[in-house]
Design a protein around this motif. Sequence first.
Motif, short mmCIF file in Angstrom:
data_model
loop_
_atom_site.label_atom_id
_atom_site.label_comp_id
_atom_site.label_asym_id
_atom_site.label_seq_id
_atom_site.Cartn_x
_atom_site.Cartn_y
_atom_site.Cartn_z
N GLN A 79 43.74 32.94 39.19
CA GLN A 79 42.33 33.24 39.01
C GLN A 79 41.77 33.83 40.30
O GLN A 79 41.22 33.12 41.14
CB GLN A 79 41.58 31.96 38.62
CG GLN A 79 42.09 31.30 37.34
CD GLN A 79 41.95 32.22 36.14
OE1 GLN A 79 40.92 32.84 35.92
NE2 GLN A 79 43.02 32.31 35.34
N THR A 80 41.92 35.13 40.46
CA THR A 80 41.48 35.80 41.67
C THR A 80 41.18 37.26 41.36
O THR A 80 41.70 37.83 40.38
CB THR A 80 42.56 35.72 42.77
OG1 THR A 80 42.19 36.56 43.87
CG2 THR A 80 43.90 36.15 42.26
N LEU A 263 49.63 41.85 56.62
CA LEU A 263 49.14 41.34 55.33
C LEU A 263 47.64 41.13 55.36
O LEU A 263 46.94 41.39 54.37
CB LEU A 263 49.87 40.04 54.97
CG LEU A 263 51.34 40.16 54.59
CD1 LEU A 263 51.94 38.78 54.35
CD2 LEU A 263 51.51 41.03 53.36
N ALA A 264 47.12 40.65 56.51
CA ALA A 264 45.68 40.45 56.62
C ALA A 264 44.92 41.77 56.58
O ALA A 264 43.80 41.84 56.06
CB ALA A 264 45.36 39.71 57.92
N LEU A 270 42.79 38.05 51.17
CA LEU A 270 43.85 37.20 50.66
C LEU A 270 43.56 35.72 50.89
O LEU A 270 43.71 34.90 49.98
CB LEU A 270 45.18 37.57 51.32
CG LEU A 270 46.41 36.78 50.89
CD1 LEU A 270 46.68 36.96 49.41
CD2 LEU A 270 47.64 37.18 51.71
N ALA A 271 43.17 35.35 52.10
CA ALA A 271 42.97 33.94 52.43
C ALA A 271 41.81 33.32 51.66
O ALA A 271 41.82 32.11 51.40
CB ALA A 271 42.74 33.78 53.94
N THR A 272 40.82 34.11 51.30
CA THR A 272 39.64 33.56 50.62
C THR A 272 39.65 33.79 49.12
O THR A 272 38.80 33.22 48.40
CB THR A 272 38.36 34.19 51.21
OG1 THR A 272 38.43 35.62 51.07
CG2 THR A 272 38.23 33.85 52.69
N SER A 273 40.58 34.60 48.63
CA SER A 273 40.57 34.96 47.21
C SER A 273 41.59 34.21 46.38
O SER A 273 41.53 34.28 45.15
CB SER A 273 40.80 36.48 47.05
OG SER A 273 39.80 37.21 47.73
N ALA A 278 48.88 29.08 46.36
CA ALA A 278 49.36 30.46 46.29
C ALA A 278 49.44 31.08 47.68
O ALA A 278 50.37 31.84 47.97
CB ALA A 278 48.43 31.29 45.40
N LEU A 279 48.46 30.75 48.54
CA LEU A 279 48.50 31.29 49.91
C LEU A 279 49.72 30.77 50.66
O LEU A 279 50.39 31.53 51.38
CB LEU A 279 47.22 30.91 50.64
CG LEU A 279 47.08 31.44 52.07
CD1 LEU A 279 47.07 32.96 52.08
CD2 LEU A 279 45.80 30.90 52.72
#
Length: 323
Positions: A79-80, A263-264, A270-273, A278-279
């Motif tokens: 869910q992102t 990746l960032a 990525l870290a907040t979504s 999953a992270l």
Amino acid sequence: MSIGSSYPVGRSTPGPQPARPLPHARTAVPLGLRLLAASLCGLLALALTAAVFVRTYPGQWWDGALLPRAERGGGYEQQTVLVGPAKTVLATFGSPTLLAALLGAVLVVGALRRRLAAGVVGVGMVLCAVVVAGAVKSALPRPDLQIESSTTHNSFPSGHVTAATALLLAFMLVLPGWARRWLVVPGAAGVALIAAATMIAGWHRFSDALGGVLLGVAVFCLAAAALVVWRGDQGADDRPVGGSPWRGLTEGAAGLVVLVGALAVVVPDLATSVRRGALVAIVVVGAVTMVLVGSVVFLVRATDLACPRRPRSRPSTGSQKIS
């Protein structure tokens, strides 16, 4: 000279000869055997990963905890807002036209670098890895252990991740030693991106992506071992071209930092979504990819995988007449 003496007169007794240095442990073991051992270790790690994550209750539970399903009986799609970009990445990479172009690039680079045989082996390595991944996925049963976050559908290992890893390492076969080190970080970042996309889109679990990396590395080591044995220069990588192992570890640590930074930058949300599980799965797969790819590149760092050259025939001097 004294009568009856058993010692020679007028000859100097030879002094103690300097001790010859013992061969280094790496020199004593041919590179072909080291690559074969690395391939066997990769296959063993692949088998253990399958046994733990596919066949056991704790393994299936961990897969479900890292990438939980949306609902009971639902899919693994996360869910992102990154689901759409992830599916775009997978559709682009899975295009037959792009894959054919990448395989053709391996052959072209191999021909230009006089490593055409290595290019052919690299293409065969990619195709073999994909076929093996599909065969394992079809033949490996996944028991129903009554875990809410798990299904009996087997997707181990990931074909996309296997193909991405094998493609990256196919270029390592045709590139010279100095160029391989420059391809490690961006190549590992690309493999990690595809692995992350498969997990975010719900196509594969954490163990599937990990198995794809292990399978690609194992097949590469086997192909490189065959090339090294065919050339007959199994000790070629013992020259100090790639530096010491400590330097390799330092470069690997720096590569991990650069990989996380890449990746960032590529996926800033990525870290907040995505969820924490999953992270963690994405970061672990990325780190494992960087470590494994960096290790095998360090193993073959100074090995020239060009086609073996035929020795030039020298004119015979034994039949010359003396005038």
